[in-house]
Write an enzyme that holds these catalytic residues in place. Structure first.
Site, short mmCIF file in Angstrom:
data_model
loop_
_atom_site.label_atom_id
_atom_site.label_comp_id
_atom_site.label_asym_id
_atom_site.label_seq_id
_atom_site.Cartn_x
_atom_site.Cartn_y
_atom_site.Cartn_z
CG HIS A 56 46.59 54.60 25.17
ND1 HIS A 56 47.08 53.51 25.88
CD2 HIS A 56 47.37 55.49 25.94
CE1 HIS A 56 47.79 53.60 26.90
NE2 HIS A 56 47.91 54.98 26.99
CE1 TYR A 107 48.13 56.75 31.71
CE2 TYR A 107 47.70 56.53 29.07
CZ TYR A 107 48.58 56.28 30.32
OH TYR A 107 49.55 55.59 30.22
CG HIS A 111 48.14 45.04 30.84
ND1 HIS A 111 48.86 45.45 31.87
CD2 HIS A 111 47.48 46.00 30.28
CE1 HIS A 111 48.96 47.07 31.44
NE2 HIS A 111 47.98 47.21 30.66
CG PHE A 112 42.82 45.01 30.44
CD1 PHE A 112 41.24 44.56 30.91
CD2 PHE A 112 42.90 44.73 29.20
CE1 PHE A 112 40.54 43.78 30.19
CE2 PHE A 112 41.83 44.00 28.32
CZ PHE A 112 40.72 43.36 28.76
CG HIS A 113 40.78 41.86 34.64
ND1 HIS A 113 40.79 41.43 33.36
CD2 HIS A 113 39.37 41.98 34.93
CE1 HIS A 113 39.72 41.28 32.91
NE2 HIS A 113 38.48 41.67 33.72
NE ARG A 166 41.35 40.41 24.77
CZ ARG A 166 41.36 41.76 24.67
NH1 ARG A 166 42.15 42.49 23.86
NH2 ARG A 166 40.29 42.47 25.07
NE ARG A 167 37.87 41.19 22.84
CZ ARG A 167 38.09 42.48 22.24
NH1 ARG A 167 38.50 42.30 20.98
NH2 ARG A 167 37.56 43.54 22.77
C1 HEM Z 1 33.88 40.01 39.22
C2 HEM Z 1 35.38 40.75 38.59
C3 HEM Z 1 35.83 40.52 37.32
C4 HEM Z 1 35.87 39.01 36.60
C5 HEM Z 1 35.61 37.71 37.19
C6 HEM Z 1 36.27 39.36 35.35
C7 HEM Z 1 36.52 38.18 34.43
C8 HEM Z 1 36.72 38.60 33.13
C9 HEM Z 1 37.28 37.44 32.12
C10 HEM Z 1 37.47 36.26 32.29
C11 HEM Z 1 37.47 38.10 31.06
C12 HEM Z 1 38.09 37.44 29.63
C13 HEM Z 1 37.29 37.03 28.71
C14 HEM Z 1 37.73 36.62 27.39
O1 HEM Z 1 38.51 37.12 26.85
O2 HEM Z 1 37.40 35.66 26.96
C15 HEM Z 1 37.51 39.73 31.15
C16 HEM Z 1 37.55 40.67 30.23
C17 HEM Z 1 37.22 41.95 30.51
N1 HEM Z 1 37.24 42.48 31.73
FE1 HEM Z 1 36.68 41.63 33.24
N2 HEM Z 1 36.35 40.69 34.94
C18 HEM Z 1 36.09 41.19 36.33
C19 HEM Z 1 35.92 42.75 36.66
C20 HEM Z 1 36.48 43.63 35.52
C21 HEM Z 1 36.48 45.14 36.10
C22 HEM Z 1 36.28 45.75 37.40
C23 HEM Z 1 36.73 45.63 34.90
C24 HEM Z 1 36.93 47.07 34.44
C25 HEM Z 1 36.63 48.06 35.39
C26 HEM Z 1 36.79 44.56 33.90
C27 HEM Z 1 37.07 44.87 32.40
C28 HEM Z 1 37.13 43.87 31.32
C29 HEM Z 1 37.33 44.34 30.19
C30 HEM Z 1 37.32 45.53 29.44
C31 HEM Z 1 37.29 42.87 29.37
C32 HEM Z 1 37.57 42.77 28.00
C33 HEM Z 1 36.52 42.30 27.13
C34 HEM Z 1 36.72 42.07 25.83
O3 HEM Z 1 37.88 41.33 25.45
O4 HEM Z 1 36.07 42.70 24.96
N3 HEM Z 1 36.61 43.45 34.25
N4 HEM Z 1 37.00 39.79 32.65
CU LIG Z 2 47.02 51.64 25.16
#
Ligand code: HEM
Ligand SMILES: [Cu+2]
Length: 571
Positions: free
Chosen positions: A231, A235, A382-384, A445-446
């Site tokens: 968490h 921050y 949420h976190f996007h 998710r995932r």
């Molecule tokens: C081109 C831009 C982006 C696209 C298209 C994108 C797309 C996605 C998608 C579809 C997932 C979900 C996958 C799943 O749960 O099956 C994901 C997970 C995630 N994204 Fe992005 N994302 C983008 C940019 C970013 C940025 C800028 C960050 C952080 C600075 C980020 C951080 C994350 C994280 C931490 C996860 C979770 C990974 C996990 O579940 O282990 N993403 N993203």
């Molecule tokens: Cu938290």
């Protein structure tokens, strides 16, 4: 020509450090964004370019490169700039600075290589453990050792900034800590405390386990140690964005920071409250008593306070800027803001999306409604908004302002920059809204697979097919936006045109540091209280977890026989 008081002329060496940190951040951002595109297209069945068995390799790469490498390298660049600029003196030792840059870079390379190994069937190196790397998923030791080295690099960076501050302090006894440096130091204190959890997780449990020296650790224990860090790391991502909102955004909008004391209060509150809340990621974990979860929830709700204070202070500063530029009326002043400046518009849109992210975050934080969205695609939705936009878009917008200052080159194209930040916002509206709604329908998710057999997801309005298309479409817009950003900063770095008018001064706050109580600058006191709060929040839960299943699950002895009796004593 650059003015004599520009940062690049005064601190050419720190400028080089910042450039090299930003370079790594941007490469990670580009590769991470490409993985994001693949995921968004794959799991929605729009375009499947790779085997579903490789999904977790790509997802790990996406999470690690974006949430850990891009964010923290960029932070290090911003902090190195801000600490030097506001203390107006260079770091104490050049080799020391390069040493931590090298440690962070080497650690990142090791972790990156071990993740990519997962794509090569012949190699036995892989790390498909996602960016939340806790047991029982196991990665190659190279991954954990790389992470450990990376974290040590960030500690050394913090030490570097503290040494720089102490040198300043001995030259300026009795003076108030300059605001940007105050922000850097409080954030790093928070980071030192927060990373204790992940350091113990990685060094005591994961590395020995992955090397085959120790049996598998208690998964609940490693999860809890991970979230102890997991968490507050959010921050850590946000604080450099806040630093830019508080100190750079007022300048860009033509005004002054509304209140220096409020800014200090906010950073102190984050230092105190960021860590004793991690259990809110574990509401559905069996083995942690409900009461501990309730305490984590209560602390989490207190954390809304500094974010609401920030919304107030930042908007007040921008309004002041707009009125300085001739804006009038209740809302008419909004028109007087520099909307054509991508640095301004990007940060403003990032702040707006952060408000939306705050609302969905409140749903996550509520113990009871969390059950509705837990582990659904709502959570990435949420976190996007938060790290993926409030942080990432602020970093992009901030780069349009900062990169000319550390390269001396004029920004290649303002119109492309403006288009790019707006495109990110629109892409994220599509992708994130569809993710939130999909989560409410129960879509997990995932997962690489768009459909689970025998489960029909019920949407409130529209169809699941519709949501998938919106997610994929948003993902494509985001990727295009990311590319435009990289091209724009790349061409800026190579631009022959020298930048104009880059004086390093930032306008003083309307209500300055002389109006903030001196106790706010007592960093030792705040650090001590923060540690006490962490001990209060974590000692009992950790004790009961170890009491419950032990450090290693029942039936497995800790392998080196000498250690076993020692562990008995602790447990
Ligand atoms: C081109 C831009 C982006 C696209 C298209 C994108 C797309 C996605 C998608 C579809 C997932 C979900 C996958 C799943 O749960 O099956 C994901 C997970 C995630 N994204 Fe992005 N994302 C983008 C940019 C970013 C940025 C800028 C960050 C952080 C600075 C980020 C951080 C994350 C994280 C931490 C996860 C979770 C990974 C996990 O579940 O282990 N993403 N993203
Ligand atoms: Cu938290």
């Amino acid at each position: 020509m650059l003015p004599d008081n520009s940062f690049l002329i005064q601190y050419p060496h720190v400028s080089r450090v910042v450039r090299s940190l930003f370079l790594t951040a941007f490469v990670a951002f580009g590769v991470g964004a490409l993985m994001g595109l693949f995921q968004a297209l794959h799991r929605t069945n729009v375009l499947r370019l790779f085997d579903s068995t490789d999904y977790y390799t790509l997802l790990t790469l996406h999470g690690v490169l974006l949430a850990i490498v891009f964010t923290i390298f960029f932070l290090a660049g911003v902090f190195a700039w801000a600490n030097t600029r506001s203390l107006d003196r260079p770091p104490v030792s050049k080799p020391f600075t390069w040493f931590w840059v090298a440690a962070m870079s080497l650690g990142t390379t090791m972790a990156g290589v071990s993740i990519l190994g997962g794509l090569i069937p012949a190699s036995d190196i892989s790390a498909d453990v996602l960016f939340t790397f806790y047991a029982p998923l196991q990665a190659h030791p190279l991954f954990y050792i790389g992470l450990a080295l990376f974290i040590v690099g960030t500690w050394l960076a913090g030490i570097d900034w503290f040494r720089q501050f102490l040198a300043w302090r001995s030259e300026n006894p009795g003076e108030r800590i300059p605001l940007q440096s105050f922000m850097v130091l409080t954030t790093m204190l928070m980071w030192f405390i927060a990373t204790m959890g992940v350091a113990v997780e990685v060094v005591v449990f994961l590395i020995p386990w992955s090397l085959g020296l120790m049996p598998a650790p208690n998964p609940l224990l490693t999860r809890t140690l991970f979230w102890f860090f997991g968490h507050p790391v959010v921050y850590f991502w946000l604080m450099p964005a806040y630093l830019l909102w508080y100190t750079v955004l007022p300048k860009i909008s033509g005004g002054r920071l509304f209140s220096d004391p409020l800014a200090r209060v906010v950073f102190v509150l984050f230092l105190l409250l960021s860590t004793p809340v991690g259990i809110h990621h574990q509401y559905v974990d069996p083995g942690i008593a409900e009461g501990f979860k309730f305490i984590a929830m209560t602390n989490t709700m207190f954390l809304l306070l500094p974010s609401l204070l920030t919304a107030f202070t930042v908007v007040a500063s921008i309004e002041h800027g707009a009125r300085q530029r001739g804006g009038t009326g209740y809302f008419g002043w909004l028109k007087a803001l520099p909307w054509r400046d991508p640095a301004f518009t990007g940060m403003a849109l990032a702040g707006l999306m952060f408000a939306a992210g705050g609302f969905s975050g409140m749903v996550n934080a509520g113990m009871n409604i969390n059950y509705l969205v837990h582990n659904t695609i709502w959570v990435p939705g949420h976190f996007h908004l938060t790290v993926g936009t409030a942080v990432a878009l602020t970093f992009m917008a901030g780069s349009y302002w900062l990169v000319p200052r550390i390269t001396g080159r004029e920004l290649y194209s303002r119109p492309i920059g403006l288009f790019q930040v707006v495109l990110w916002f629109i892409g994220m509206v599509f992708m994130s809204a569809a993710m939130h709604r999909g989560g409410l329908a129960g879509i997990p998710r995932r997962t690489a697979e768009p459909q689970y057999s025998q489960i029909a997801f019920e949407t409130v309005a529209g169809s699941v097919g519709n949501l998938r298309l919106q997610m994929a479409f948003g993902g494509v817009l985001l990727f295009v936006s990311a590319l435009l950003f990289l091209v724009n900063v790349g061409l800026t770095a190579m631009n022959n045109k020298p930048a104009r008018g880059l004086d390093a001064a930032l306008p003083p706050a309307l209500s300055g540091p002389e109006q903030s109580p001196t106790i706010l600058d007592n960093l030792k006191l705040w650090a001590l209280i923060a540690v006490v709060l962490v001990i209060l929040a974590y000692s009992l839960p950790l004790y009961s977890i170890v009491q419950g299943a032990g450090l290693y699950p029942a039936g497995h002895e800790a392998s080196p026989a000498v250690i076993a009796p020692l562990l008995e004593v602790i447990a």
